[in-house]
Motif scaffolding. Structure first.
Motif, PDB file in Angstrom:
ATOM      1  N   ALA A  63       0.832  -1.211   0.000  1.00 16.59           N
ATOM      2  CA  ALA A  63       0.000   0.000   0.000  1.00 16.59           C
ATOM      3  C   ALA A  63       0.862   1.254   0.000  1.00 16.59           C
ATOM      4  O   ALA A  63       0.528   2.243  -0.663  1.00 16.59           O
ATOM      5  CB  ALA A  63      -0.921  -0.011   1.215  1.00 16.59           C
ATOM      6  N   ARG A  64       1.979   1.226   0.717  1.00 21.73           N
ATOM      7  CA  ARG A  64       2.884   2.386   0.732  1.00 21.73           C
ATOM      8  C   ARG A  64       3.542   2.587  -0.630  1.00 21.73           C
ATOM      9  O   ARG A  64       3.692   3.716  -1.099  1.00 21.73           O
ATOM     10  CB  ARG A  64       3.951   2.198   1.815  1.00 21.73           C
ATOM     11  N   VAL A  65       3.955   1.463  -1.259  1.00 23.20           N
ATOM     12  CA  VAL A  65       4.577   1.549  -2.579  1.00 23.20           C
ATOM     13  C   VAL A  65       3.588   2.141  -3.582  1.00 23.20           C
ATOM     14  O   VAL A  65       3.954   2.948  -4.439  1.00 23.20           O
ATOM     15  CB  VAL A  65       5.074   0.159  -3.041  1.00 23.20           C
ATOM     16  N   MET A 119      -0.915   4.645  -1.425  1.00 19.16           N
ATOM     17  CA  MET A 119      -2.319   4.622  -1.013  1.00 19.16           C
ATOM     18  C   MET A 119      -2.482   5.515   0.213  1.00 19.16           C
ATOM     19  O   MET A 119      -1.697   5.424   1.154  1.00 19.16           O
ATOM     20  CB  MET A 119      -2.723   3.179  -0.673  1.00 19.16           C
ATOM     21  N   PRO A 120      -3.489   6.398   0.220  1.00 16.54           N
ATOM     22  CA  PRO A 120      -3.707   7.236   1.413  1.00 16.54           C
ATOM     23  C   PRO A 120      -4.025   6.380   2.645  1.00 16.54           C
ATOM     24  O   PRO A 120      -4.526   5.264   2.528  1.00 16.54           O
ATOM     25  CB  PRO A 120      -4.915   8.096   1.036  1.00 16.54           C
ATOM     26  N   ARG A 121      -3.735   6.931   3.805  1.00 12.78           N
ATOM     27  CA  ARG A 121      -3.905   6.173   5.058  1.00 12.78           C
ATOM     28  C   ARG A 121      -5.345   5.725   5.249  1.00 12.78           C
ATOM     29  O   ARG A 121      -5.584   4.594   5.671  1.00 12.78           O
ATOM     30  CB  ARG A 121      -3.455   7.039   6.248  1.00 12.78           C
ATOM     31  N   ILE A 167      -7.450  -2.513   3.485  1.00 15.81           N
ATOM     32  CA  ILE A 167      -6.505  -3.550   3.923  1.00 15.81           C
ATOM     33  C   ILE A 167      -6.715  -3.922   5.382  1.00 15.81           C
ATOM     34  O   ILE A 167      -6.952  -5.090   5.712  1.00 15.81           O
ATOM     35  CB  ILE A 167      -5.045  -3.091   3.694  1.00 15.81           C
ATOM     36  N   ILE A 168      -6.624  -2.934   6.259  1.00 16.15           N
ATOM     37  CA  ILE A 168      -6.631  -3.221   7.690  1.00 16.15           C
ATOM     38  C   ILE A 168      -8.000  -3.712   8.168  1.00 16.15           C
ATOM     39  O   ILE A 168      -8.095  -4.726   8.859  1.00 16.15           O
ATOM     40  CB  ILE A 168      -6.155  -1.990   8.490  1.00 16.15           C
ATOM     41  N   LEU A 169      -9.062  -3.016   7.801  1.00 13.66           N
ATOM     42  CA  LEU A 169     -10.401  -3.419   8.247  1.00 13.66           C
ATOM     43  C   LEU A 169     -10.801  -4.811   7.757  1.00 13.66           C
ATOM     44  O   LEU A 169     -11.219  -5.646   8.575  1.00 13.66           O
ATOM     45  CB  LEU A 169     -11.437  -2.367   7.850  1.00 13.66           C
TER      46      LEU A 169
END
Length: 145
Positions: A44-46, A49-51, A58-60
């Motif tokens: 996601a960082r690459v 992607m906004p937080r 991804i996280i949820l």
């Protein structure tokens, strides 16, 4: 302590139910978030992607099984505490009914009420499992023992 703080039975009961059933959901949510693979976060960082989108995409989704496990435990605890609080505060409810019938030594009514309490707990758990299946689009894992 809650009764000393609120000076009324109903707010005290609600506070006790809330404070006892909150922790399993919080702990399981934290565990779910911390167990998200670092590889997914790195991708996601690459992709820059906004937080908020990382959280939503991804996280949820990765944390939902943990969150629902915490909710199932919390609902079970809340149901037990509701019955116990009704026994202590009196008035109405299945807990008060059990206590009242026990005081009258009417054991058949006590056993019937305990059966109703258990079946209600099973129905609440079943409802959460169904909601989990709708939200996550998969059935939770069950043991086949």
């Amino acid at each position: 302590m809650a009764l000393a703080i609120f000076n009324l039975a109903d707010p005290s009961a609600i506070f006790v139910i809330f404070i006892t059933s909150l922790w399993p959901t919080i702990i399981n949510t934290a565990l779910g978030v911390s167990s998200v693979s670092q590889d997914f976060i790195d991708v996601a960082r690459v992709l820059e992607m906004p937080r908020w989108r990382q959280i939503y995409k991804i996280i949820l989704p990765a944390s939902l099984p943990y969150i629902f496990t915490g909710l199932r435990i919390s609902v079970g605890i809340a149901w037990l505490v509701i019955v116990a609080v009704e026994m202590l505060t009196g008035g109405i409810g299945i807990g008060f009914f059990v206590w009242d019938e026990w005081s009258r030594l009417n054991l058949s009514s006590v056993f019937l009420a305990v059966l109703v309490i258990g079946l209600t707990g099973l129905l609440l758990d079943f409802a959460i499992v169904q909601i989990q299946a709708l939200v996550t689009h998969r059935r939770p894992a069950t043991s086949n023992s």
